[in-house]
Each structure stands twice: as C-alpha cells, then as structure tokens.
Design a protein around this motif. Structure first.
Motif, short mmCIF file in Angstrom:
data_model
loop_
_atom_site.label_atom_id
_atom_site.label_comp_id
_atom_site.label_asym_id
_atom_site.label_seq_id
_atom_site.Cartn_x
_atom_site.Cartn_y
_atom_site.Cartn_z
N SER A 190 95.38 16.80 -33.88
CA SER A 190 95.05 15.67 -35.13
C SER A 190 94.67 14.89 -33.74
N ARG A 191 93.73 13.64 -33.34
CA ARG A 191 93.29 12.83 -32.49
C ARG A 191 94.03 12.10 -32.16
N SER A 192 94.96 11.47 -33.52
CA SER A 192 95.59 10.40 -32.75
C SER A 192 97.00 10.54 -32.12
N SER A 193 97.29 12.15 -31.96
CA SER A 193 98.29 12.38 -31.60
C SER A 193 98.45 11.59 -29.58
N VAL A 194 97.68 10.97 -29.14
CA VAL A 194 98.40 10.76 -27.82
C VAL A 194 99.13 11.27 -27.12
N CYS A 195 99.77 12.20 -26.51
CA CYS A 195 100.71 11.84 -25.49
C CYS A 195 100.46 11.78 -23.53
N SER A 196 99.52 11.73 -23.41
CA SER A 196 98.88 10.66 -22.08
C SER A 196 98.27 10.59 -22.28
N MET A 197 97.78 9.90 -21.07
CA MET A 197 96.12 9.40 -20.67
C MET A 197 96.37 8.47 -19.56
N ALA A 198 95.21 9.28 -19.15
CA ALA A 198 94.75 7.91 -17.66
C ALA A 198 93.64 7.75 -16.76
N VAL A 250 86.41 2.81 -10.59
CA VAL A 250 85.63 3.04 -9.22
C VAL A 250 84.59 1.87 -9.53
N GLU A 251 84.54 0.70 -8.35
CA GLU A 251 84.01 0.33 -8.52
C GLU A 251 83.65 -0.50 -6.82
N GLU A 252 82.12 -0.31 -7.07
CA GLU A 252 81.49 -0.32 -5.42
C GLU A 252 81.39 1.05 -4.67
N GLY A 253 81.36 1.63 -6.11
CA GLY A 253 81.28 3.13 -5.19
C GLY A 253 82.33 4.48 -5.02
N ARG A 254 83.71 3.26 -5.26
CA ARG A 254 84.90 3.70 -4.65
C ARG A 254 86.38 3.79 -5.86
N ILE A 255 86.94 4.72 -5.58
CA ILE A 255 87.99 5.09 -6.17
C ILE A 255 88.92 3.87 -6.11
N VAL A 256 89.43 2.50 -6.32
CA VAL A 256 90.09 1.68 -6.37
C VAL A 256 91.66 1.43 -7.24
N ARG A 257 92.03 2.00 -8.16
CA ARG A 257 92.94 2.08 -8.89
C ARG A 257 92.83 3.23 -10.28
N SER A 258 93.97 3.94 -9.69
CA SER A 258 94.38 5.05 -10.64
C SER A 258 95.69 4.55 -12.06
N ALA A 259 95.65 5.03 -13.24
CA ALA A 259 96.20 4.81 -13.90
C ALA A 259 97.67 5.93 -14.74
N TYR A 260 98.06 6.12 -14.96
CA TYR A 260 98.65 7.51 -15.46
C TYR A 260 99.93 7.45 -16.42
N SER A 261 100.15 7.56 -18.33
CA SER A 261 101.52 6.91 -18.16
C SER A 261 101.30 8.45 -19.75
N LEU A 262 102.23 8.76 -19.66
CA LEU A 262 103.21 10.02 -21.10
C LEU A 262 103.05 8.65 -22.11
N ILE A 263 103.22 9.10 -22.70
CA ILE A 263 103.04 8.42 -24.15
C ILE A 263 103.30 8.99 -25.51
N ARG A 264 104.75 8.10 -26.07
CA ARG A 264 105.47 9.18 -27.57
C ARG A 264 103.78 8.70 -28.51
N PRO A 265 103.64 10.34 -29.16
CA PRO A 265 103.00 10.30 -29.87
C PRO A 265 103.84 9.10 -31.86
#
Length: 183
Positions: A14-22, A26-41
C-alpha cells in the motif's frame, strides 16, 4: 540550486503504508538541513519483502508518531518548493496516498525526478539505479535507508547542475529537458 530531496519507505504494498521518510534541503547549492523519521503506518502490517528491503519492522515503529502527527512539521519543508525524488512517481504517489488516508491539506510545490535527470545528464549508463549512481560518484550510501536515498538524490541533482553549469534547478531542468510537474 534550491530544492528538497525526499524519500519514503513503506511497510507493505500500500502506498499509504509510510514507515519512514527523509527530506534533505539544498539552498544555494549546499545541503543545509536533513531530517529523518521512523513513522507508524496507518495499519501496523509489514510485508516480508518490504522489511527485507529496508530492514524496518513493526516493532521499530509501534511507538512512533503517525504521518498525520508529523505533518505540521513536514509540510513547511515542502510548501512552495521544488521537490525531487529518485523514481519520483513512487514517492509522490506515496505522499498523495498518505495525505488522502489522513485527509490532510495538500501542499503546493513542483517536483521532478532524478532518474530523468540522470538519464539526460549521463546518457549511456547501464542503468540509473540509485545504488549504481552512488557508486559511480563515490557517494557514501546505504540503499533503502530513506535518509541515504534522499541525500544521494540531492547530491545527484547538485552534480548534474555543476556539470551543466545550470544557474538554478529550473535552469537545470530546462537544459536537460526534464519535466517539472505541479503536485
């Protein structure tokens, strides 16, 4: 170059069964922020094959926040941005599905696919899998870890921008004749 690279992992078919997302910003050609989370589907049902691919189990997410509970934190990182993903049809489909399940407000953004970017920027490769491209460009990478996938996607777009001397992401898309779609 300003954009947000995203990646989802799902618990089952199921496309709605999200269990993680990141998300990697990128701003001005540089990675400025990263976020990751485990998610209860929405349903705590994991298919063997999905777990085999990404290593996430029901026990890993049983006490995690749902996508609906995280949405107010996620949405500002997507609204009015350019969002990219490797095989964007999958990730954008996942986002549409999970928003529909929880009846969440739809963000406004444009999106593009780094598979299409790679195919145009580096024509003639044997394949355009994320793992192949990460290896080609010596990107530290653990496939099907949403944060690694999103970061690799972000780096590929940066690399293509550098190699084409693109002024910004929309210029890169124009140079490579890659579609940028409305969500």
């Amino acid at each position: 170059m300003n954009y947000v690279a995203i990646d989802f992992e799902t618990a089952n078919r199921s496309r709605s069964s999200v269990c993680s997302m990141a998300a990697v910003t990128v701003e001005e050609g540089r990675i400025v922020r990263s976020a990751y989370s485990l998610i209860r589907p929405p349903e705590l049902r994991f298919d063997y094959w999905n777990t085999r691919i990404h290593g996430i189990t029901a026990a890993d997410v049983a006490d995690k926040a749902t996508f609906a509970e995280l949405w107010d934190r996620i949405r500002p990182h997507l609204d009015n941005k350019i969002v990219i993903a490797h095989n964007a049809a999958f990730d954008i489909g996942v986002l549409r599905s999970i928003l529909a399940v929880y009846k969440l407000p739809k963000p406004s953004f444009r999106y593009a696919c780094t598979v299409e970017i790679a195919q145009k920027a580096w024509a003639g490769l044997d394949n355009y899998k994320l793992s192949t491209l990460a290896s080609r460009f010596s990107i530290d990478f653990e496939h099907h870890n949403a944060l690694h996938d999103a970061r690799t996607c972000a780096v590929l777009a940066l690399r293509a921008g550098q190699e084409t001397a693109a002024q910004d992401f929309l210029h890169l898309a124009e140079l490579l004749q890659v579609k940028v779609r409305e969500f």
